[in-house]
Design an enzyme around this catalytic site. Structure first.
Site, short mmCIF file in Angstrom:
data_model
loop_
_atom_site.label_atom_id
_atom_site.label_comp_id
_atom_site.label_asym_id
_atom_site.label_seq_id
_atom_site.Cartn_x
_atom_site.Cartn_y
_atom_site.Cartn_z
N CYS A 47 7.76 94.80 -97.58
CA CYS A 47 9.22 94.69 -97.53
C CYS A 47 9.63 94.19 -96.15
O CYS A 47 8.94 94.43 -95.16
CB CYS A 47 9.83 96.07 -97.79
SG CYS A 47 11.61 96.19 -97.48
N SER A 49 11.71 95.30 -94.16
CA SER A 49 11.91 96.37 -93.18
C SER A 49 10.63 96.65 -92.39
O SER A 49 10.71 97.01 -91.22
CB SER A 49 12.38 97.66 -93.86
OG SER A 49 13.66 97.47 -94.39
N HIS A 52 10.56 94.11 -89.70
CA HIS A 52 11.50 94.40 -88.60
C HIS A 52 10.81 95.25 -87.53
O HIS A 52 11.04 95.07 -86.34
CB HIS A 52 12.71 95.21 -89.10
CG HIS A 52 13.68 94.42 -89.94
ND1 HIS A 52 13.82 93.06 -89.85
CD2 HIS A 52 14.59 94.82 -90.87
CE1 HIS A 52 14.76 92.67 -90.70
NE2 HIS A 52 15.23 93.71 -91.34
N HIS A 69 6.27 101.30 -96.95
CA HIS A 69 7.16 102.35 -97.50
C HIS A 69 7.50 102.08 -98.96
O HIS A 69 8.45 102.63 -99.49
CB HIS A 69 8.44 102.46 -96.65
CG HIS A 69 9.28 101.20 -96.69
ND1 HIS A 69 8.93 100.08 -95.97
CD2 HIS A 69 10.41 100.89 -97.36
CE1 HIS A 69 9.83 99.14 -96.20
NE2 HIS A 69 10.73 99.60 -97.06
N CYS A 176 10.85 100.99 -103.07
CA CYS A 176 11.90 100.46 -102.17
C CYS A 176 12.66 99.29 -102.80
O CYS A 176 13.72 99.49 -103.34
CB CYS A 176 11.38 100.04 -100.80
SG CYS A 176 12.77 99.42 -99.81
P1 CND Z 1 13.47 88.83 -97.44
O1 CND Z 1 13.18 88.36 -96.07
O2 CND Z 1 12.45 88.66 -98.51
O3 CND Z 1 14.82 88.12 -97.97
C1 CND Z 1 15.87 87.73 -97.15
C2 CND Z 1 16.42 86.39 -97.66
O4 CND Z 1 17.55 86.06 -96.83
C3 CND Z 1 15.45 85.22 -97.56
O5 CND Z 1 15.37 84.58 -98.82
C4 CND Z 1 16.07 84.30 -96.50
O6 CND Z 1 15.86 82.92 -96.78
C5 CND Z 1 17.54 84.66 -96.60
N1 CND Z 1 18.33 84.38 -95.39
C6 CND Z 1 17.95 84.55 -94.11
N2 CND Z 1 18.97 84.21 -93.28
C7 CND Z 1 20.00 83.82 -94.06
C8 CND Z 1 21.31 83.35 -93.81
N3 CND Z 1 21.77 83.23 -92.56
N4 CND Z 1 22.11 83.06 -94.86
C9 CND Z 1 21.65 83.17 -96.13
N5 CND Z 1 20.41 83.60 -96.45
C10 CND Z 1 19.59 83.93 -95.42
O7 CND Z 1 13.88 90.36 -97.29
P2 CND Z 1 13.93 91.58 -98.34
O8 CND Z 1 14.54 91.12 -99.60
O9 CND Z 1 12.61 92.28 -98.35
O10 CND Z 1 14.94 92.57 -97.56
C11 CND Z 1 16.29 92.18 -97.36
C12 CND Z 1 16.97 93.13 -96.39
O11 CND Z 1 17.05 94.43 -96.97
C13 CND Z 1 16.21 93.30 -95.06
O12 CND Z 1 17.14 93.36 -93.99
C14 CND Z 1 15.53 94.64 -95.24
O13 CND Z 1 15.25 95.24 -93.99
C15 CND Z 1 16.59 95.38 -96.01
C16 CND Z 1 16.14 96.66 -96.66
C17 CND Z 1 17.10 97.64 -96.84
C18 CND Z 1 16.74 98.84 -97.42
C19 CND Z 1 17.77 99.90 -97.67
O14 CND Z 1 17.41 101.01 -98.05
N6 CND Z 1 19.06 99.61 -97.50
C20 CND Z 1 15.42 99.07 -97.81
N7 CND Z 1 14.49 98.09 -97.59
C21 CND Z 1 14.83 96.90 -97.06
ZN ZN Z 2 12.24 98.37 -97.87
#
Ligand code: CND
Ligand code: ZN
Ligand code: ZN
Length: 376
Positions: A47, A49, A52, A69, A176
């Site tokens: 994921c 995260s 990060h 996770h 997740c």
């Molecule tokens: P992933 O990196 O796979 O997806 C992110 C997408 O965003 C990619 O397709 C990128 O091309 C796109 N992107 C990047 N910058 C831009 C922009 N400026 N404009 C438009 N699109 C863009 O990430 P993921 O799907 O694994 O995770 C997404 C987020 O969710 C990430 O920040 C992660 O840390 C978070 C997350 C949150 C939680 C929670 O509990 N809230 C749990 N896990 C992950």
């Molecule tokens: Zn996650």
């Protein structure tokens, strides 16, 4: 060989310090203490995260540590006092625990739990110690999970027992990405039938938001991403339209307003960018649009926007793990998947052995993968 009560030596991907690739090491995993569970991990998704942390976006995090996770496995042994889970059970470790006793757990509205390590980042079990060592050094845990290892130990409050028939290489995503995205649509935003939605970021989390919007009956679901290669998959799981901000001169909220009679009912930030959090808020309609922060921005970062955006009726929300109370709902989400209420197949783009973990992170960075599942 019965390993109960013994230290287990196994392979794990250790993150020794930020900005460095993972090293595959032999580690020692201590037996579970009271109210703890040792799990043989069989599948773990990668994921954003986790990435990060590798990139140092959470400077409070203690290294060295074992990340991961989003996983599923089988219980190897249980500590004293564990009664509801036994060796052989299929389980999902929970990065948001559910102790059932704290103020959050007793409140039917939220899903946080004061036993969480998110925000505190001790990197330790609830008793303040670690179960991992490598080359004589203490290795930290990660938000009550740590799954890039063949064996892990987690607190009882951070484990959900799931259906014996669950395919672990798929349901790991319920740990997740899938639950976070899907719940952000159905629980946090409460998307209604016939509504319009915009999903910023089409990774594993964003695609799961789309699945949630579709199940909730949204009539228009617009995917937004700067990587147009993500559009085919987004449409496959339910997006009705996809737009790339790079193809438009106007700010993206204006493009969305023109497509939706003034703005969407619900918008979701699934990237982790403070700028996009503001764009997503501006994209929902003046009157009663709701924007949900799902992405994790670097810790200590700030978001700023004109308060008028809220005064004019918009709502800004956010949640971890899609608002699900984890121990109550993870088993139900697994059952719903087995009953074909939704399909996770589209989210898994790659499978790799644990040894190839660095390749998995590289593909995520290059935008080539959705979810890579590491198999053990
Ligand atoms: P992933 O990196 O796979 O997806 C992110 C997408 O965003 C990619 O397709 C990128 O091309 C796109 N992107 C990047 N910058 C831009 C922009 N400026 N404009 C438009 N699109 C863009 O990430 P993921 O799907 O694994 O995770 C997404 C987020 O969710 C990430 O920040 C992660 O840390 C978070 C997350 C949150 C939680 C929670 O509990 N809230 C749990 N896990 C992950
Ligand atoms: Zn996650
Ligand atoms: Zn609690």
């Amino acid at each position: 060989m019965d390993t109960t009560g013994k230290v287990i030596k196994c392979r794990a991907a250790v993150a020794w310090e930020p900005h460095k690739p993972f090293s595959i090491e032999e580690i020692e995993v201590a037996p579970p203490k009271a109210h703890e569970i040792r799990i043989k991990i069989l599948a773990s998704g990668i994921c954003r995260s986790d990435d990060h942390i590798v990139k140092g976006k959470v400077p409070q995090m203690n290294f060295p540590l074992i990340l991961g996770h989003e996983a599923a496995g089988i219980v190897e042994s249980v500590g004293e006092g564990v009664t509801k889970i036994k060796p052989g059970d299929k389980v999902i470790p929970l990065f948001v625990p559910q102790c059932g006793e704290c103020r959050c757990c007793l409140d039917p509205k939220g899903n946080l739990c004061y036993k969480t390590d998110i925000g505190r980042y001790s990197g330790l079990m609830l008793d303040g110690t670690s179960r991992f060592t490598c080359k004589g050094k203490l290795i930290h845990h990660y938000i009550t999970t740590s799954t890039f290892t063949e064996y892990t130990v987690v607190d009882e409050v951070a484990v959900a027992k799931i259906d014996d028939n669950a395919p672990l290489d798929k349901v790991c995503l319920i740990g997740c990405g899938f639950s976070t995205g899907y719940g952000s649509a159905v629980n946090v935003a409460k998307v209604h039938r016939g509504s319009t939605c915009a999903v910023f970021g089409l990774g594993g989390v964003g695609l799961s938001v789309i699945i949630g919007c579709k199940v909730a009956g949204a009539s228009k679901i617009i995917g937004v991403d700067i990587n147009s290669d993500k559009f085919a998959k987004a449409k496959e799981v339910g997006a009705t339209d996809c737009i790339n901000p790079k193809d438009h001169k106007n700010p993206i909220h204006e493009v969305l307003a023109a497509m939706t009679n003034g703005g969407v009912d619900y918008s979701f930030e699934c990237i982790g960018s403070t700028d996009i959090m503001v764009s997503a808020l501006k994209s929902c309609y003046l009157g009663s649009g709701t924007s949900v922060i799902v992405g994790v921005a670097p810790s200590l970062s700030q978001v700023s926007f004109e308060p008028m955006l809220l005064l004019t009726g918009r709502t800004l929300k956010g949640a971890v793990f899609g608002g699900w109370k984890s121990r109550d709902y993870v088993p139900k989400l697994v059952s719903d998947m087995l009953a074909n209420k939704f399909n996770l197949d589209g989210l898994i783009s790659h499978k790799l052995p644990l040894e190839k973990i660095n390749k998995g992170f590289e593909m995520l960075d290059k935008g080539e993968s959705i979810r890579t599942v590491l198999e053990f």
